[in-house]
Every structure is written in structure tokens, then in C-alpha cells.
Write a protein that holds these residues in place. Structure first.
Motif, short mmCIF file in Angstrom:
data_model
loop_
_atom_site.label_atom_id
_atom_site.label_comp_id
_atom_site.label_asym_id
_atom_site.label_seq_id
_atom_site.Cartn_x
_atom_site.Cartn_y
_atom_site.Cartn_z
N TRP A 254 0.77 -1.34 -0.11
CA TRP A 254 -0.07 0.10 0.05
C TRP A 254 0.83 1.11 -0.06
O TRP A 254 1.89 1.42 0.82
CB TRP A 254 -0.88 -0.04 1.05
CG TRP A 254 -1.69 -1.27 1.50
CD1 TRP A 254 -1.28 -2.04 2.22
CD2 TRP A 254 -2.88 -1.68 0.74
NE1 TRP A 254 -2.49 -3.14 2.10
CE2 TRP A 254 -3.55 -2.77 1.43
CE3 TRP A 254 -3.79 -0.93 -0.07
CZ2 TRP A 254 -4.33 -3.41 0.87
CZ3 TRP A 254 -4.86 -1.38 -0.52
CH2 TRP A 254 -5.27 -2.81 -0.11
N ALA A 255 0.26 2.22 -0.72
CA ALA A 255 1.09 3.60 -0.57
C ALA A 255 -0.13 4.64 -0.55
O ALA A 255 -1.12 4.44 -1.12
CB ALA A 255 1.87 3.92 -1.89
N ILE A 256 0.32 5.51 0.32
CA ILE A 256 -0.94 6.95 0.48
C ILE A 256 0.08 7.95 -0.01
O ILE A 256 1.18 8.28 0.35
CB ILE A 256 -1.42 7.12 1.82
CG1 ILE A 256 -2.31 5.69 2.06
CG2 ILE A 256 -1.97 8.29 1.89
CD1 ILE A 256 -2.84 5.75 3.61
N GLY A 260 0.08 15.51 -3.45
CA GLY A 260 -0.51 16.12 -4.77
C GLY A 260 0.50 16.47 -5.54
O GLY A 260 0.32 17.47 -6.60
N ARG A 261 1.76 15.84 -5.72
CA ARG A 261 2.83 16.07 -6.68
C ARG A 261 2.89 14.96 -7.60
O ARG A 261 3.03 13.86 -7.10
CB ARG A 261 4.12 16.34 -6.04
CG ARG A 261 4.07 17.53 -5.02
CD ARG A 261 5.61 17.67 -4.45
NE ARG A 261 6.52 17.96 -5.42
CZ ARG A 261 7.60 17.06 -5.72
NH1 ARG A 261 7.55 15.82 -5.18
NH2 ARG A 261 8.66 17.37 -6.43
N PRO A 262 2.77 15.27 -8.93
CA PRO A 262 2.93 14.47 -9.68
C PRO A 262 4.22 13.48 -9.70
O PRO A 262 4.18 12.17 -9.94
CB PRO A 262 2.99 14.99 -11.25
CG PRO A 262 2.32 16.41 -10.98
CD PRO A 262 2.68 16.47 -9.66
N ALA A 263 5.48 13.97 -9.46
CA ALA A 263 6.59 13.06 -9.35
C ALA A 263 6.82 12.20 -8.05
O ALA A 263 7.25 10.86 -8.21
CB ALA A 263 7.88 14.04 -9.14
N ALA A 268 5.39 6.57 -5.95
CA ALA A 268 4.49 5.79 -5.40
C ALA A 268 3.94 4.50 -6.08
O ALA A 268 4.13 3.36 -5.44
CB ALA A 268 3.46 6.66 -4.76
N ILE A 269 3.86 4.77 -7.21
CA ILE A 269 3.40 3.60 -8.27
C ILE A 269 4.51 2.54 -8.35
O ILE A 269 4.59 1.39 -8.41
CB ILE A 269 3.00 4.07 -9.63
CG1 ILE A 269 1.44 4.94 -9.42
CG2 ILE A 269 2.65 3.10 -10.60
CD1 ILE A 269 1.22 5.49 -10.73
N GLU A 270 5.76 3.28 -8.51
CA GLU A 270 7.03 2.46 -8.92
C GLU A 270 7.06 1.51 -7.95
O GLU A 270 7.83 0.35 -7.99
CB GLU A 270 8.05 3.45 -9.06
CG GLU A 270 9.65 2.74 -9.14
CD GLU A 270 10.55 3.57 -9.28
OE1 GLU A 270 11.75 3.27 -9.37
OE2 GLU A 270 10.30 4.75 -9.35
N THR A 277 -1.62 -1.20 -4.15
CA THR A 277 -2.65 -0.11 -4.68
C THR A 277 -1.73 1.24 -3.97
O THR A 277 -1.54 1.18 -2.78
CB THR A 277 -3.95 -0.33 -3.78
OG1 THR A 277 -4.35 -1.68 -4.19
CG2 THR A 277 -4.95 0.84 -4.05
N LEU A 278 -2.09 2.27 -5.01
CA LEU A 278 -1.78 3.76 -4.54
C LEU A 278 -2.95 4.18 -4.09
O LEU A 278 -3.95 4.21 -5.01
CB LEU A 278 -1.00 4.20 -5.60
CG LEU A 278 -0.90 5.84 -5.64
CD1 LEU A 278 -0.52 6.39 -4.41
CD2 LEU A 278 -0.34 6.28 -6.94
N VAL A 279 -3.12 4.75 -2.96
CA VAL A 279 -4.07 5.65 -2.51
C VAL A 279 -3.87 7.07 -2.82
O VAL A 279 -2.86 7.74 -1.83
CB VAL A 279 -4.99 5.29 -1.07
CG1 VAL A 279 -6.07 6.35 -0.94
CG2 VAL A 279 -5.10 3.93 -1.03
#
Length: 368
Positions: A254-256, A260-263, A268-270, A277-279
Motif C-alpha cells: 500500500w502507498a498513500i 498532490g505532486r506528480p513526481a 509511489a506507483i513504482e 494499491t496507491l491511494v
């Protein structure tokens, strides 16, 4: 009454006298005792998010009911209440299926700058002044819908109730509601502001392990450790993705992302393991996007979901949070940062963007 007024995007707030109408049908007048300083307000102040102007910001607050309008049945004068920026209409599809954070009535308030009926109770020299998210609590008083307040039990200070109404329910709710069962599973939280630190508390309650927190402010990381983070990463000094892989080879479940930064979202997805799952919790500028590698999404079955207001049902979840606080299970006092008088509201936002630790709280009735 005195209130902080935003006259144009990017300009400092002006503290001045405003006229406030008496509460209308199913509305209450609240004497504001505490108001949290939130990054979402900052987005509106600089124009990343848009609303009708002029406007009184502030959407995270608590106080005491001073008067009630016709038809109010749930509250009486003297009741202590927490303010909600997502009142539930009770009859739209989202409310009926148990997702009141997505209530369709919110669009009326955002678009009109008014309350649930689209009209305002605020005026300056006879001209209309708008409400922010139906609350506008950077003021001595506010008029809100009866549907936008939750009772606060004895023993819960107003400053605690205020931050519970946004930061805490958003962060804790992202874990307990959007994620759910995660005992013994790894979670990484990007951002150690009020929402990120609240997510740490939620992860501790849920039994997640390890709990990794990433930020660039050392003092915020220290607080994350005090609240229960098992590992912290200073992204200004280390490669966050590599450090997370060292802590949890193969990735995290899990990642939260509470920034609110694209980078940061892409990192987080990586670091998710296959099936992770990324929240996404943090808000960005309107129209802002981030990249998701298509093959990673498909071949590793990673998921990206959003969570607004902690995916919560505030009428149920806020009383639960208050009970956990009273039981000593949620150390929310630790989250409280600096206190500000209403006259120091611009200093509060300067501190917020400068990396202040803990949730700043405006006390409208305190002297400078």
C-alpha cells in the motif's frame, strides 16, 4: 464580525469586519473556537483551485452553536460541534449507497460559493461575499447547514475537534476506509503534514507493518516516528524509491500520497509490489496530471484509487475518532502545531508552506 477575506487569488488575506446574516431554515450559527490551517485552503488562496470571489476561506473548524434557524432539529444553542465541508443531502445516489463524501450537493456549494441552497449569508458593505465549501471558518462566526455539523463530546478540545473534521478523518480514513484490512502489510506514506501524519495514526490502528514515511522536513519525520512510523526517509537526502526497496524488497502492498505532486505519485506507483494499491489523497492544481506506465499497470496489476475526505461517512466516523481520542488510542494532541490569532492568518500560511510541523490552528478570539 471579523473574518479573513480573500479578495483575489494570490493576494494576502485581509482581516476585516463583515456582516453575517442570521441562520436560515435548517441552518445554525456557530461561534468559531478553532480552525485548522490546511493545504487545501492554500490551493484556493493561490488559485490552484478556483472558487467565486471574494470569499472567506477556512473549512476545518469547531465551535459552539449560538443560534438555530427554523426547522433545526438535531442541535440546540450551546452544543459543541465540529464543522464538515462535505454535508450530506441524504437523497442523492451517492448518499443512498453510503458514499456521502461524494454527495452531489457539494457541487452547488463549490459552484455558487453559497450554502446548500446556493445563497450566501456573508456581506461586505452591502455586496455579496462567498462561503468556501459551505463553511468559511476563518472568522469569529459562521453560518452553516445543520447537515454540516457533528456533535463533539465533552473532553474533546475544540482544536482537536477542528483538525478531526478534515486532516484526521482524511488521513485515518484513507487507511481504515479506502485501504481497510492491512494488518502485517507494508504501507508507505508520502508527506508528513497533517493528513500524512493522520494516516500514520490510521496505519498504527490497522496494524500495518512496516510503516514508512517519506518527507523532506526532518522535524516532520521525527514526529512521524513519535506517532508510530517504523521507518522514515528524507527524500531531500536519499533516493526514496531505492530506500523503500531496501526496507521492503519487492515493494509495498500500500502507498498513500498526501502531497498532490506528480513526481511523488509516480514514485509511489513504482514502489508498489505486484497487486499493490496507491491511494491518492493530496490535491493539486486543476488539470494537473501524472504518468502511469501502462505495462506496469497491466502486467503487475497495480491499482490507483482516489480517496476524498477519507472515503468516510462523517456522521459515523467522526464520533468513532472522538471516542478513540478519549480512549487514548489516537494521540491527536501531538498533531497540534502552532496557534495563531486571526490577525496572524497570513503568517500561518507562510509557516504552512515553509514546512511547519504539526497542524497549525487559528483561534479567532485570541488576541495577537
Amino acid at each position: 464580525m471579523r473574518a479573513a477575506l480573500l479578495e483575489r487569488f494570490g493576494a494576502p488575506l485581509v482581516v476585516r469586519g463583515l456582516d453575517l446574516d442570521a441562520p436560515g431554515p435548517e441552518e445554525v450559527l456557530v461561534r468559531v473556537e478553532a480552525a485548522g490551517v490546511c493545504h487545501s485552503d492554500q490551493h484556493y488562496l493561490v488559485g490552484d483551485l478556483r472558487c467565486p470571489l471574494p470569499v472567506v476561506p477556512g473549512h476545518e473548524g469547531a465551535g459552539v452553536v449560538e443560534a438555530v434557524g427554523p426547522g433545526v432539529t438535531r442541535f440546540a444553542v450551546g452544543d459543541r460541534v465540529c464543522l464538515m465541508w462535505r454535508p450530506r443531502c441524504g437523497h442523492c445516489r451517492n448518499c443512498l449507497v453510503g458514499r456521502p463524501a461524494l454527495c452531489e450537493a457539494a457541487g452547488i456549494m463549490v459552484g455558487s460559493g453559497g450554502l446548500l441552497d446556493g445563497t450566501t449569508r456573508l456581506h461586505a458593505d452591502g455586496a455579496r461575499v462567498h462561503h468556501l465549501l459551505g463553511v468559511s471558518c476563518f472568522a469569529e462566526y459562521c453560518v452553516v447547514s445543520e447537515r454540516a455539523v457533528v456533535p463533539v463530546p465533552e473532553g474533546v478540545p475544540s482544536k482537536i475537534a477542528a483538525i478531526a473534521g478534515c486532516a484526521v478523518i482524511t488521513g485515518v480514513g484513507a487507511v481504515l476506509n479506502a485501504i481497510g484490512r492491512c494488518a502485517g502489510e507494508a504501507i508507505v506514506i508520502f508527506g508528513a503534514g497533517g493528513v500524512g501524519l493522520s494516516a500514520v495514526l490510521g496505519a498504527v490502528l490497522a496494524g500495518a507493518n512496516p510503516i514508512v514515511v517519506v518527507d523532506v522536513v526532518a522535524e516532520r519525520l521525527d514526529m512521524a516516528e513519535r506517532l508510530g512510523a517504523t521507518h522514515t526517509i528524507d527524500a531531500s537526502r536519499a533516493d526514496a524509491a531505492a530506500a523503500i526497496q531496501d526496507i521492503r524488497p519487492g515493494g509495498v502492498e500500500w502507498a498513500i500520497e498526501a502531497i498532490g505532486r506528480p513526481a511523488t505519485l509516480e514514485t509511489a506507483i513504482e514502489v508498489l509490489r505486484p497487486g499493490g494499491t496507491l491511494v491518492a489523497v493530496g490535491l493539486g492544481k486543476v488539470g494537473q496530471t501524472f504518468n502511469v506506465p501502462l505495462n506496469m499497470l497491466v502486467q503487475r496489476e497495480k491499482k490507483v484509487i482516489g480517496s476524498l475526505y477519507g472515503s468516510a461517512n462523517p456522521l459515523i466516523d467522526l464520533p468513532r475518532l472522538f471516542e478513540l481520542y478519549l480512549a487514548g488510542r489516537l494521540p491527536l494532541d501531538t498533531l497540534i502545531g502552532q496557534r495563531y490569532s486571526l490577525d496572524r492568518i497570513n503568517t500561518a500560511f507562510t509557516d504552512l508552506t515553509g514546512g511547519s510541523v504539526g497542524r497549525g490552528v487559528v483561534m479567532p478570539w485570541e488576541t495577537p
